[in-house]
Design an enzyme around this catalytic site. Structure first.
Site, PDB file in Angstrom:
ATOM      1  N   LEU A   1       0.867  -1.179   0.000  1.00  0.00           N
ATOM      2  CA  LEU A   1       0.000   0.000   0.000  1.00  0.00           C
ATOM      3  C   LEU A   1       0.903   1.228   0.000  1.00  0.00           C
ATOM      4  O   LEU A   1       1.215   1.804   1.036  1.00  0.00           O
ATOM      5  CB  LEU A   1      -0.908  -0.029   1.239  1.00  0.00           C
ATOM      6  CG  LEU A   1      -2.164   0.842   1.223  1.00  0.00           C
ATOM      7  CD1 LEU A   1      -3.122   0.377   2.299  1.00  0.00           C
ATOM      8  CD2 LEU A   1      -1.829   2.300   1.420  1.00  0.00           C
TER       9      LEU A   1
ATOM     10  N   GLU B   1       1.319   4.227  -2.952  1.00  0.00           N
ATOM     11  CA  GLU B   1       1.065   4.703  -4.308  1.00  0.00           C
ATOM     12  C   GLU B   1       2.302   5.291  -4.979  1.00  0.00           C
ATOM     13  O   GLU B   1       2.525   5.085  -6.176  1.00  0.00           O
ATOM     14  CB  GLU B   1      -0.074   5.728  -4.292  1.00  0.00           C
ATOM     15  CG  GLU B   1      -1.453   5.138  -4.077  1.00  0.00           C
ATOM     16  CD  GLU B   1      -1.736   4.766  -2.628  1.00  0.00           C
ATOM     17  OE1 GLU B   1      -2.710   4.018  -2.379  1.00  0.00           O
ATOM     18  OE2 GLU B   1      -0.974   5.229  -1.743  1.00  0.00           O
TER      19      GLU B   1
ATOM     20  N   ILE C   1      -4.460   9.014  -5.221  1.00  0.00           N
ATOM     21  CA  ILE C   1      -3.396   9.191  -6.204  1.00  0.00           C
ATOM     22  C   ILE C   1      -2.383  10.256  -5.796  1.00  0.00           C
ATOM     23  O   ILE C   1      -1.276  10.320  -6.333  1.00  0.00           O
ATOM     24  CB  ILE C   1      -3.997   9.530  -7.592  1.00  0.00           C
ATOM     25  CG1 ILE C   1      -3.058   9.103  -8.729  1.00  0.00           C
ATOM     26  CG2 ILE C   1      -4.345  11.026  -7.714  1.00  0.00           C
ATOM     27  CD1 ILE C   1      -3.706   9.136 -10.097  1.00  0.00           C
TER      28      ILE C   1
ATOM     29  N   PRO D   1      -0.262  10.786  -3.253  1.00  0.00           N
ATOM     30  CA  PRO D   1       1.116  10.419  -2.929  1.00  0.00           C
ATOM     31  C   PRO D   1       1.965  10.104  -4.158  1.00  0.00           C
ATOM     32  O   PRO D   1       3.194  10.212  -4.110  1.00  0.00           O
ATOM     33  CB  PRO D   1       0.950   9.176  -2.036  1.00  0.00           C
ATOM     34  CG  PRO D   1      -0.394   9.322  -1.435  1.00  0.00           C
ATOM     35  CD  PRO D   1      -1.231   9.954  -2.510  1.00  0.00           C
TER      36      PRO D   1
ATOM     37  N   HIS E   1     -12.621   8.809  -1.450  1.00  0.00           N
ATOM     38  CA  HIS E   1     -12.972   7.772  -2.413  1.00  0.00           C
ATOM     39  C   HIS E   1     -13.801   8.312  -3.578  1.00  0.00           C
ATOM     40  O   HIS E   1     -14.184   7.541  -4.456  1.00  0.00           O
ATOM     41  CB  HIS E   1     -13.764   6.653  -1.734  1.00  0.00           C
ATOM     42  CG  HIS E   1     -12.963   5.823  -0.781  1.00  0.00           C
ATOM     43  ND1 HIS E   1     -12.442   6.331   0.383  1.00  0.00           N
ATOM     44  CD2 HIS E   1     -12.605   4.518  -0.823  1.00  0.00           C
ATOM     45  CE1 HIS E   1     -11.795   5.368   1.025  1.00  0.00           C
ATOM     46  NE2 HIS E   1     -11.880   4.258   0.307  1.00  0.00           N
TER      47      HIS E   1
END
Length: 328
Positions: free
Chosen positions: A62, A64, A91, A93, A133
């Site tokens: 985990l 990105e 998105i 990071p 989200h």
């Protein structure tokens, strides 16, 4: 003899496009959080792990920034990675990797290296998801030279555009409207095919007003146009690609109707509607009969469940915006 096809949802078309390209080209690799044995959070990669194995369908940590950074390295040396970011709101990071490295690699290396990489991300609201989200921040990536930004709205276009994106020599941000992942089905050819990047399509021809939209907002826009049938003849232009914009299609439609509206779920300020309006001002000002309406999300963080439907442009609000443009 007609080509064989299947009646697929949009998310099944994603999977079908990935499978076809992985079968055709062994350099295509899928990677991301839970994309392997689990088949992805939306099951967009279901079955790929079993078909192609752990070396080509890679479950990642985990992280990105690490996912995209690793993909850039792979792409620079000839592979064609397709990293998945589980939700567009995750998105950020990886933003530095995308805009500082992927988008600049061709220019920085004087074309010694390219970055044939497709970053897939479900985007947008309407599914009652938690915070981060439901983002729709496509304008951030459209602003970056060196990136292509693609947003399909139908299963047929999804497979064809994804195929074109994977075969493109430069990085593509491929945004999937998760609100309509399973909303409807469409016949999709079993064989591989391309839908060209950079070409809009007219979903509904009309003569009174041009309405520009993309992704999940295409369906409520078409619903609004149908509801206004007999009162206002609405042309609906699905842009499909946000970078590069199909300026010719945008201008051609406007020069026919003289009035326009833009529908997107992203916040109004700094959204793509502004760029589309500027294009119309520059290229076809003398055809303009009224101010261009922006029918968009609001300049707030995306709200939680109780206000989600209010935030998203829906058919009634789109109808009101169209009427405003017509009544000027």
């Amino acid at each position: 003899m007609a080509a064989e096809s299947e009646n697929l949802t949009l998310v099944q078309a994603v999977r079908d496009g990935l499978y076809a390209e992985m079968e055709r080209d062994e350099d295509v690799i899928v990677m991301g959080e839970d994309v392997g044995k689990n088949g992805g959070v939306f099951r967009a990669t279901e079955g790929l792990y079993e078909a192609f194995g752990e070396d080509r369908v890679v479950d990642t940590p985990l992280a990105e920034s690490g996912i995209v950074g690793t993909a850039i390295g792979m792409a620079a040396y000839g592979m064609k990675p397709v990293p998945e970011i589980q939700f567009m709101g995750f998105i950020y990071p990886a933003f530095d990797q995308i805009v500082s490295h992927a988008a600049r690699l061709r220019t920085r290396s004087r074309a010694r290296f390219t970055c044939p990489m497709v970053v897939r991300a479900p985007y947008g609201g309407g599914i009652r998801a938690p915070e981060h989200h439901s983002e729709s921040t496509e304008a951030m990536f459209v602003h970056q030279p060196g990136l292509k930004v693609v947003v399909p709205s139908t299963p047929y276009d999804t497979k064809g555009l994804l195929t074109s994106a994977i075969r493109d020599p430069d990085p593509v941000i491929f945004l999937e409207p998760k609100l309509i992942y399973r909303a409807f089905r469409e016949e999709v050819p079993n064989e591989s095919y391309e839908v060209p990047i950079g070409e809009a399509t007219v979903r509904r021809a009309g003569s009174d007003i041009s309405v520009y939209t993309w992704g999940a907002m295409t369906r409520p826009t078409l619903e609004a146009a149908d509801n206004l049938d007999g009162e206002i003849d609405v042309e609906v232009v699905d842009l499909r690609t946000l970078s590069p914009l199909d300026e010719e299609a945008i201008v051609d439609s406007f020069e026919k109707t003289g009035r326009a509206a833009v529908v997107h779920e992203a916040p109004k300020t700094g959204g793509l509607a502004g760029e589309i309006i500027a294009t119309l001002q520059e290229e076809s000002l003398l055809y303009q009969e009224a101010p261009v309406e922006r029918i968009t999300g609001f300049d707030t963080p995306f709200p939680l469940y109780a206000l989600e439907d209010y935030y998203l442009p829906e058919a009634a609000r789109i109808e009101d915006g169209i009427r405003n443009a017509m009544e000027f």
